[in-house]
Scaffold this active site. Structure first.
Site, short mmCIF file in Angstrom:
data_model
loop_
_atom_site.label_atom_id
_atom_site.label_comp_id
_atom_site.label_asym_id
_atom_site.label_seq_id
_atom_site.Cartn_x
_atom_site.Cartn_y
_atom_site.Cartn_z
N ASP A 45 -58.55 54.02 50.05
CA ASP A 45 -59.89 53.41 50.07
C ASP A 45 -60.53 53.63 51.44
OD1 ASP A 45 -58.36 51.62 51.53
OD2 ASP A 45 -59.02 49.83 50.44
N SER A 46 -59.76 54.22 52.38
CA SER A 46 -60.32 54.63 53.67
C SER A 46 -61.43 55.66 53.47
CB SER A 46 -59.23 55.21 54.57
OG SER A 46 -58.48 56.19 53.90
N ASP A 84 -55.40 54.43 45.58
CA ASP A 84 -55.39 53.19 46.36
C ASP A 84 -56.31 52.18 45.69
OD1 ASP A 84 -54.67 51.63 48.48
OD2 ASP A 84 -56.02 52.59 49.92
N LYS A 114 -51.36 52.15 44.79
CA LYS A 114 -50.93 51.35 45.95
C LYS A 114 -51.83 50.13 46.02
CE LYS A 114 -52.15 52.42 50.40
NZ LYS A 114 -52.90 51.20 50.78
N GLU A 116 -52.47 46.33 48.49
CA GLU A 116 -52.17 45.60 49.73
C GLU A 116 -51.71 44.18 49.41
OE1 GLU A 116 -55.56 45.70 52.37
OE2 GLU A 116 -55.74 47.88 52.21
N GLU A 183 -48.08 49.31 57.83
CA GLU A 183 -49.16 49.74 58.73
C GLU A 183 -49.18 48.87 59.98
OE1 GLU A 183 -53.04 50.11 56.92
OE2 GLU A 183 -53.95 50.73 58.82
O1 KIV Z 1 -56.76 53.65 52.59
C1 KIV Z 1 -55.94 54.23 53.31
O2 KIV Z 1 -56.15 55.36 53.74
C2 KIV Z 1 -54.73 53.52 53.68
C3 KIV Z 1 -54.05 53.96 54.94
C4 KIV Z 1 -53.47 52.83 55.67
C5 KIV Z 1 -53.05 55.02 54.69
O3 KIV Z 1 -54.31 52.64 53.00
#
Ligand code: KIV
Length: 282
Positions: A45-46, A84, A114, A116, A183
């Protein structure tokens, strides 16, 4: 190259081979990364920051992520591709989490997702895993909750915070994640967490003691100007190379060097004559 699977990735860790992981958001970069042999590609999501220019990852939406993830999945024959889960795509309810993880799999064609969070997210993790979708956990600096955890800073620096990270990691493992991204966790804390888990850990800014290492593509190729995190090593200066190319393009248009005859197309002589006769009468 055949698709890398979780058993393949586990086998690498088993034989002491660190896993490589990088973010990616588009098809051409995915082709390059995949051909380079990188093990895991994260459609992070970056993208909201690196590609879309926002100051945080929060504006990323599911619809947006599906578009980027589909492009990346098409470009990765061999790398294991992870979608993500963006802000508020899994926090509100377990059923929403399962639904959105399923969208990533069905609409984008990724190999897993993924998300968080630690003990607060075990129900969502259990639900997604039960639906047959591989989940990577993400602990330490969790950018979607940066406001709640005091900003973009190293996590787990007090004994209590390090203990909480270990307990979160164990809870995620128990809930069924196949790996955990750590992280900005102090190197020794990340190393101990790795020793205590039976699943791989991936470090981004968490030292050399994890089972694998992840970086943000734009940081390591020199394409993100806003800031470069201390843990990011610059392997190329693509930004400078692109700027040079654009300066030359601009200059050559201004000084009429470009386009040359080799960049133009011809009309057959008889058609040209007819056209010129016609144009002369207009
Ligand atoms: O969104 C992202 O790029 C991440 C990084 C911490 C790898 O979650």
């Amino acid at each position: 190259m055949p698709k890398k699977t979780i058993p393949d990735l586990y086998a690498m860790v088993e034989r002491g081979e660190p896993l490589s992981m990088i973010t990616c958001y588009d098809y051409p970069s995915a082709r390059i990364i995949d051909r380079a042999g990188v093990d895991i590609v994260l459609v992070g999501d970056s993208v909201a920051m690196t590609v879309l220019g926002n100051p945080t990852t929060l504006p990323a939406t599911m619809d947006m992520m599906i578009i980027f993830a589909r492009a990346v999945a098409k470009g990765c024959e061999s790398a294991f591709v992870i979608g993500d889960m963006p802000y508020m795509s899994y926090q509100a309810s377990v059923s929403e989490a399962i639904h959105n993880a399923g969208r990533f799999m069905a609409e984008a064609g990724v190999d897993g997702v993924k998300l968080e969070g630690g003990r607060n997210m075990v129900e969502a993790v259990r639900g997604i895993v039960k639906a047959g979708i591989p989940v990577m956990g993400h602990l330490g600096l969790t950018p979607q909750s940066a406001s709640a955890i005091g900003g973009y800073r190293v996590q787990g620096r007090t004994a209590d915070a390090a203990i909480a990270l270990l307990e979160d990691a164990l809870a995620l493992q128990d809930a069924g994640v196949w790996s955990i991204l750590l992280e900005l966790v102090p190197a020794r804390v990340a190393e101990v967490i790795t020793e205590k888990l039976s699943i791989p850990t991936i470090s981004i800014g968490s030292g050399a003691g994890c089972s694998g290492h992840c970086q943000i593509f734009h940081d390591v190729v020199g394409m993100f100007e806003a800031f470069t995190p201390r843990h990011a090593k610059k392997y190329a200066d693509v930004g400078a190379a692109l700027r040079e190319a654009m300066e030359a393009f601009h200059r050559e248009i201004k000084d009429r060097t470009y386009p040359g005859p080799e960049h133009s197309f011809k009309i057959p002589a008889d058609a040209l004559k007819q056209f010129l006769d016609y144009a002369a009468k207009r």
